[in-house]
Scaffold this motif. Structure first.
Motif, PDB file in Angstrom:
ATOM      1  N   THR A 251     -14.613  -3.313  17.248  1.00  0.00           N
ATOM      2  CA  THR A 251     -13.829  -2.273  16.583  1.00  0.00           C
ATOM      3  C   THR A 251     -14.114  -2.318  15.087  1.00  0.00           C
ATOM      4  O   THR A 251     -14.354  -3.384  14.519  1.00  0.00           O
ATOM      5  N   SER A 252     -14.076  -1.162  14.475  1.00  0.00           N
ATOM      6  CA  SER A 252     -14.303  -1.073  13.034  1.00  0.00           C
ATOM      7  C   SER A 252     -13.344  -0.045  12.450  1.00  0.00           C
ATOM      8  O   SER A 252     -12.892   0.872  13.147  1.00  0.00           O
ATOM      9  N   GLY A 253     -13.042  -0.225  11.182  1.00  0.00           N
ATOM     10  CA  GLY A 253     -12.129   0.688  10.510  1.00  0.00           C
ATOM     11  C   GLY A 253     -12.463   0.832   9.043  1.00  0.00           C
ATOM     12  O   GLY A 253     -13.026  -0.076   8.417  1.00  0.00           O
ATOM     13  N   LEU A 254     -12.134   1.976   8.505  1.00  0.00           N
ATOM     14  CA  LEU A 254     -12.356   2.276   7.094  1.00  0.00           C
ATOM     15  C   LEU A 254     -11.139   3.032   6.596  1.00  0.00           C
ATOM     16  O   LEU A 254     -10.734   4.031   7.203  1.00  0.00           O
ATOM     17  N   ASP A 255     -10.517   2.552   5.514  1.00  0.00           N
ATOM     18  CA  ASP A 255      -9.325   3.201   5.007  1.00  0.00           C
ATOM     19  C   ASP A 255      -9.410   3.321   3.493  1.00  0.00           C
ATOM     20  O   ASP A 255     -10.167   2.593   2.833  1.00  0.00           O
ATOM     21  N   GLY A 256      -8.651   4.237   2.954  1.00  0.00           N
ATOM     22  CA  GLY A 256      -8.605   4.457   1.512  1.00  0.00           C
ATOM     23  C   GLY A 256      -7.243   4.981   1.107  1.00  0.00           C
ATOM     24  O   GLY A 256      -6.535   5.602   1.907  1.00  0.00           O
ATOM     25  N   SER A 257      -6.838   4.728  -0.134  1.00  0.00           N
ATOM     26  CA  SER A 257      -5.531   5.169  -0.606  1.00  0.00           C
ATOM     27  C   SER A 257      -5.562   5.330  -2.122  1.00  0.00           C
ATOM     28  O   SER A 257      -6.449   4.803  -2.808  1.00  0.00           O
ATOM     29  N   TYR A 258      -4.571   6.047  -2.615  1.00  0.00           N
ATOM     30  CA  TYR A 258      -4.415   6.245  -4.059  1.00  0.00           C
ATOM     31  C   TYR A 258      -2.942   6.040  -4.402  1.00  0.00           C
ATOM     32  O   TYR A 258      -2.052   6.563  -3.727  1.00  0.00           O
ATOM     33  N   SER A 259      -2.692   5.273  -5.450  1.00  0.00           N
ATOM     34  CA  SER A 259      -1.323   5.031  -5.911  1.00  0.00           C
ATOM     35  C   SER A 259      -1.188   5.547  -7.339  1.00  0.00           C
ATOM     36  O   SER A 259      -1.956   5.170  -8.226  1.00  0.00           O
ATOM     37  N   ALA A 260      -0.223   6.435  -7.548  1.00  0.00           N
ATOM     38  CA  ALA A 260      -0.013   7.023  -8.878  1.00  0.00           C
ATOM     39  C   ALA A 260       0.683   6.025  -9.783  1.00  0.00           C
ATOM     40  O   ALA A 260       1.287   5.045  -9.324  1.00  0.00           O
ATOM     41  N   PRO A 261       0.628   6.224 -11.091  1.00  0.00           N
ATOM     42  CA  PRO A 261       1.326   5.320 -12.018  1.00  0.00           C
ATOM     43  C   PRO A 261       2.820   5.318 -11.745  1.00  0.00           C
ATOM     44  O   PRO A 261       3.413   6.330 -11.405  1.00  0.00           O
ATOM     45  N   GLY A 262       3.407   4.169 -11.857  1.00  0.00           N
ATOM     46  CA  GLY A 262       4.840   4.042 -11.614  1.00  0.00           C
ATOM     47  C   GLY A 262       5.231   2.588 -11.512  1.00  0.00           C
ATOM     48  O   GLY A 262       4.432   1.690 -11.777  1.00  0.00           O
ATOM     49  N   SER A 263       6.454   2.363 -11.089  1.00  0.00           N
ATOM     50  CA  SER A 263       6.995   1.004 -10.994  1.00  0.00           C
ATOM     51  C   SER A 263       7.509   0.811  -9.581  1.00  0.00           C
ATOM     52  O   SER A 263       8.680   1.096  -9.294  1.00  0.00           O
ATOM     53  N   PRO A 264       6.666   0.350  -8.648  1.00  0.00           N
ATOM     54  CA  PRO A 264       7.121   0.149  -7.269  1.00  0.00           C
ATOM     55  C   PRO A 264       8.143  -0.963  -7.168  1.00  0.00           C
ATOM     56  O   PRO A 264       8.183  -1.870  -7.997  1.00  0.00           O
ATOM     57  N   SER A 265       8.973  -0.881  -6.153  1.00  0.00           N
ATOM     58  CA  SER A 265      10.036  -1.862  -5.953  1.00  0.00           C
ATOM     59  C   SER A 265       9.617  -2.881  -4.917  1.00  0.00           C
ATOM     60  O   SER A 265       8.926  -2.575  -3.950  1.00  0.00           O
ATOM     61  N   PHE A 266      10.063  -4.133  -5.133  1.00  0.00           N
ATOM     62  CA  PHE A 266       9.869  -5.222  -4.194  1.00  0.00           C
ATOM     63  C   PHE A 266      11.245  -5.843  -3.951  1.00  0.00           C
ATOM     64  O   PHE A 266      11.669  -6.760  -4.659  1.00  0.00           O
ATOM     65  N   GLY A 267      11.978  -5.286  -3.001  1.00  0.00           N
ATOM     66  CA  GLY A 267      13.341  -5.736  -2.775  1.00  0.00           C
ATOM     67  C   GLY A 267      14.244  -5.273  -3.897  1.00  0.00           C
ATOM     68  O   GLY A 267      14.334  -4.088  -4.187  1.00  0.00           O
ATOM     69  N   ILE A 268      14.904  -6.229  -4.565  1.00  0.00           N
ATOM     70  CA  ILE A 268      15.806  -5.872  -5.667  1.00  0.00           C
ATOM     71  C   ILE A 268      15.078  -5.850  -7.007  1.00  0.00           C
ATOM     72  O   ILE A 268      15.694  -5.553  -8.034  1.00  0.00           O
ATOM     73  N   PHE A 269      13.788  -6.189  -6.998  1.00  0.00           N
ATOM     74  CA  PHE A 269      13.006  -6.184  -8.237  1.00  0.00           C
ATOM     75  C   PHE A 269      12.017  -5.033  -8.200  1.00  0.00           C
ATOM     76  O   PHE A 269      11.675  -4.504  -7.145  1.00  0.00           O
TER      77      PHE A 269
END
Length: 426
Positions: free
Chosen positions: A85-103
């Motif tokens: 099996t093989s896979g290829l993925d791509g993504s784009y993240s815009a500027p910002g401040s993502p959250s990690f739980g309460i931070f």
């Protein structure tokens, strides 16, 4: 300054378009139904049998099972081969401040700039189960049973078409006989009328002859109806239509059979297609029983994985600011330790140091920008991984016992059906 923020996506479009075209090209087309055929002119028995093989819906539905049986055999061989099996993925993240739980990213000191991400993975796995060792033999036996059933269905179709063709011929002969009887009745009526005119017979004789002619006409109409009905039944077996009436032109050679009863019985037990089909089914069910017993064997699993990723920052100035900040921090640290060493009665080893080398040169900035230009296919390989496991099934809630019992009963039923068919044929 960085410009053309969406250039990485533009570079990726041709490759993505090529992948999409390949996927669409692999999709099989849907089958189109064949057009209806018609019988015209004359029809021989050989032509009727040949057309029935190509057009009878029931026989074609049975014959289609051979394709599936072939792929089941190929699939059973495929179980003995590794899977990739093989896979290829791509993504784009815009500027910002993502959250990690309460931070959020700002609290953790993480980057808040935009970035492009792409990755690939290639995984090869091999799983050897106990049932796979016996599935090939079971699939091949099932295919032989399917082929035998198709041959038996073809034999039955030929027998039915031949019998129906003979019945249609017989109905045609009845029409000819009825026509001759009608001609004879017409002649009898003319003769009776002539005898009544010359006084050689009484009028009731003419009436009786007229009744006989009416009966002959009714018999002819009934015979013609039976002929049309037998032809329609023949067309139904052939899976065809007739735009106009057609003639049967079958000729058969008569002979006196010199067979012996034991010879006929032995030949039927050895060659009868339906009996061969039952023998093949018995072998297939026996192979299925062995396959069910194989569920008690251990399973082997081996998996190898290759992967890579490419992560590119969208704001190049952000990268340069981080590099300059890191160099400035190193230079400040160097100067601080020089001051500490100078304030000691015995300077530290290696101090004072030259702090003028902690600067970000244009060549280093260019190298940083070059290293960031990785999206979408300039991947960084991840470490290779290999996994091996062996499992032994111990208890599965009596599922295996049920499957073995069902397979054993199916094999026994197949033997009993074979015995019953042998008795019927004998």
């Amino acid at each position: 300054m960085y410009s053309g923020r969406h250039d990485p996506w533009i570079r990726a479009v041709p490759a993505l378009s090529l992948c999409l075209s390949l996927l669409l090209g692999l999709c099989p087309g849907l089958p189109t139904p064949a057009g209806a055929q018609e019988v015209r002119g004359t029809l021989t028995l050989e032509e009727a049998i040949r057309l029935a093989r190509y057009n009878n819906p029931g026989f074609l539905a049975t014959a289609n099972r051979e394709v599936v049986a072939d792929w089941v055999v190929r699939e059973s061989y495929g179980d003995l081969l590794p899977q990739v099996t093989s896979g290829l993925d791509g993504s784009y993240s815009a500027p910002g401040s993502p959250s990690f739980g309460i931070f959020d990213a700002g609290d953790l000191g993480l980057a808040v700039t935009d970035y492009y991400y792409s990755g690939y993975n290639l995984q090869a796995s091999y799983s050897l189960q106990g049932s796979s060792l016996f599935r090939v033999a079971s699939a091949r036996a099932d295919r032989q049973a399917t082929v035998a059933e198709i041959q038996a269905a073809e034999y039955s179709l030929e027998s039915e078409v031949t019998a129906q063709y003979l019945m249609a011929l017989r109905a045609g002969d009845e029409v000819e006989v009825s026509m001759r009887l009608l001609d004879r009745a017409e002649e009898g009526l003319e003769l009776a009328d002539a005898r009544v005119e010359v006084g050689a017979a009484i009028p009731t004789d003419a009436k009786q002859a007229e009744v006989e002619r009416g009966r002959a006409r009714v018999a002819l109409i009934e015979a013609e109806g039976r002929l049309r009905n037998q032809k329609l039944l023949l067309l139904e077996l052939m899976g065809m239509q007739a735009a106009e009436d057609f003639q049967l032109v079958g000729e058969f050679e008569l002979f006196e059979p010199d067979w012996e009863r034991e010879d006929l019985v032995g030949r039927a037990l050895d060659r009868h297609p339906r009996l061969r089909a039952y023998r093949a089914q018995e072998q297939a069910r026996t192979a299925g029983m062995r396959s069910a017993w194989s569920s008690y064997l251990p399973n082997l699993s081996l998996r190898a994985s290759w992967s890579g990723r490419a992560r590119q920052m969208g704001d190049e100035e952000y990268l340069l600011d981080r590099a300059r900040s890191s160099v400035a921090s190193q230079r400040s640290s160097c100067e601080l330790w020089n001051q500490i060493s100078a304030g000691l009665s015995q300077p530290l080893d290696g101090f004072p140091r030259d702090c003028s080398g902690f600067v970000l040169t244009p060549q280093q900035e260019a190298q940083i920008l070059s290293n960031n230009n990785v999206f979408p296919f300039n991947f960084r390989s991840e470490p290779f991984s290999l996994h091996l496991s062996i499992s032994v099934p111990v208890f599965q809630g009596f599922t295996r016992q049920r499957q073995v019992a069902e397979a054993r009963n199916a094999a026994m039923d197949a033997r009993l059906n074979l015995r019953a068919e042998e008795l019927r044929v004998r």
